[in-house]
Design an enzyme around this catalytic site. Structure first.
Site, PDB file in Angstrom:
ATOM      1  N   HIS A 106       0.818  -1.223   0.000  1.00 23.76           N
ATOM      2  CA  HIS A 106       0.000   0.000   0.000  1.00 23.76           C
ATOM      3  C   HIS A 106       0.846   1.266   0.000  1.00 23.76           C
ATOM      4  O   HIS A 106       0.784   2.092  -0.908  1.00 23.76           O
ATOM      5  CB  HIS A 106      -0.890   0.024   1.251  1.00 23.76           C
ATOM      6  CG  HIS A 106      -1.652  -1.230   1.496  1.00 23.76           C
ATOM      7  ND1 HIS A 106      -2.751  -1.579   0.761  1.00 23.76           N
ATOM      8  CD2 HIS A 106      -1.475  -2.224   2.410  1.00 23.76           C
ATOM      9  CE1 HIS A 106      -3.241  -2.729   1.212  1.00 23.76           C
ATOM     10  NE2 HIS A 106      -2.480  -3.137   2.207  1.00 23.76           N
TER      11      HIS A 106
HETATM   12  C1  BDR Z   1      -3.185   1.050   5.145  1.00 22.62           C
HETATM   13  O1  BDR Z   1      -3.506   0.783   6.511  1.00 22.62           O
HETATM   14  C2  BDR Z   1      -2.346   0.524   7.253  1.00 22.62           C
HETATM   15  O2  BDR Z   1      -2.484  -0.676   7.958  1.00 22.62           O
HETATM   16  C3  BDR Z   1      -1.220   0.404   6.276  1.00 22.62           C
HETATM   17  O3  BDR Z   1      -0.022   0.918   6.801  1.00 22.62           O
HETATM   18  C4  BDR Z   1      -1.689   1.182   5.084  1.00 22.62           C
HETATM   19  O4  BDR Z   1      -1.331   2.543   5.190  1.00 22.62           O
HETATM   20  C5  BDR Z   1      -3.757  -0.031   4.269  1.00 22.62           C
HETATM   21  O5  BDR Z   1      -5.142  -0.076   4.368  1.00 22.62           O
END
Ligand code: BDR
Ligand code: CA
Length: 349
Positions: free
Chosen positions: A276
């Site tokens: 992500h």
């Molecule tokens: C996002 O949520 C967090 O757990 C991760 O770091 C990322 O930014 C993904 O949904």
């Protein structure tokens, strides 16, 4: 004496922290973008940080810590430790908001965050402690000051909740037009959410802040689950980092293996973990990696659609939509950038 002056200027301009611009393979100088990362550090946040240090198009000028995967305090410590591990003690870390805008209670880490990122946020891996602590200036003030100083040369990439960005825009409404780019990792337009059917984790933490940011008119790129769940890392890649035989290669391989295991156990039947946050950083400097839909967006704040990122129906035909929502990504191109840059970084550290 002359030799000494040459030597001092060589060391000054060639030290990693001072490397402002880099020569291209065709001999021309490429201008680096100045970047602030807003992180809730987090395993994929740590990967985003490493990516920002490794991509020659980026000069990371500071990190703002957010609550989310961990508390704000822990997020700052994790970022400082990662910077220390990668020998970048020149990059300052600032403290941001410690909870969502409308929250009165103290922030507590969600069980799902502990499951994905571990109790300590970095997969329960022990990272040597940094001798440094966070800066005195607030993260929000650092964002505003940097926007005034660097203007369009500054990119802000927020990969945690939107609270810090929204607070900065509240305090300095012109910030949204001053900076070169604002990119967030968050939301889901086409796919379902990852903490509820409709909500992605970062937006779910503070939907009021995200909604305020979306409707503020800030030119924004939304890198959501629609694209980040296509860019997946497996143990095949982490093995390459482990085999480098370096401290950072091993630590990152251990952290990401924890993350991959957590993904294997979670409901998403994907063959790897979602990249992500590093994808958001890469998209900021390589926009050709994604296809976007430009829309006027809003975020649900009612119980039933808490954290849902959706286009505003009444504004579908309005001009100048401010949010570029990423809907497709060149997976192979990104994975190549990601692996090439990070493997080189871990090889050297
Ligand atoms: C996002 O949520 C967090 O757990 C991760 O770091 C990322 O930014 C993904 O949904
Ligand atoms: Ca994050």
């Amino acid at each position: 004496m002359k030799i000494l002056i040459y030597l001092i200027s060589f060391i000054f301009f060639c030290a990693p922290g001072f490397a402002e611009n880099k020569e291209n393979t065709n001999g021309t100088m490429e201008k680096k973008v100045k970047m602030i990362l807003d992180l809730d550090t987090g395993i994929d946040d740590a990967l985003a940080l490493a990516y920002a240090l490794a991509d020659p198009k980026i000069e990371l000028i500071g990190i703002v810590a957010s609550y989310g995967n961990v508390t704000t305090e822990k997020s700052a410590v994790n970022s400082l430790n990662i910077l220390n591990l990668l020998h970048r003690k020149d990059i300052p870390v600032y403290i941001g908001a410690d909870k969502a805008l409308n929250k009165e209670d103290v922030f507590t880490v969600l069980d799902i965050s502990k499951h994905i990122h571990g109790e300590n946020g970095v997969g329960n891996v022990k990272i040597p402690e940094s001798p440094r602590t966070a800066e005195k200036q607030s993260g929000v003030d650092f964002m505003i000051e940097s926007a005034k100083k660097y203007g369009k040369d500054l990119y802000i990439v927020a990969v945690g909740p939107s609270t810090n960005l929204t607070e900065a825009i509240r305090k300095e409404p012109e910030l949204k037009n001053m900076v070169g780019k604002v990119v967030i990792m968050g939301g889901a337009l086409i796919v379902k959410g990852n903490v509820s059917l409709v909500a992605e984790a970062n937006i779910h933490q503070d939907p009021f802040a995200a909604n305020e940011l979306f409707i503020s008119g800030t030119p924004l790129t939304m890198v959501g689950l629609d694209v980040t769940l296509r860019t997946l890392l497996t143990k095949k890649e982490t093995r390459l980092w482990r085999e480098l035989g370096t401290v950072s290669g091993k630590i990152f391989a251990d952290m990401v293996d924890f993350y991959i295991e957590a993904y294997n156990k979670s409901t998403h039947e994907l063959k790897g973990c979602g990249l992500h946050d590093p994808l958001a950083v890469a998209v900021a400097v390589h926009p050709e990696l994604v296809k976007v839909l430009t829309l006027h967006m809003q975020v649900g704040t009612d119980e039933k659609d808490w954290g849902r990122t959706v286009a505003i129906t009444e504004k579908l035909n309005d001009p100048d939509p401010n949010v570029s929502v990423c809907v497709d990504v060149k997976v192979d191109d990104f994975m190549k950038f990601f692996m090439d840059h990070l493997t080189a970084l871990f090889k050297a550290n």
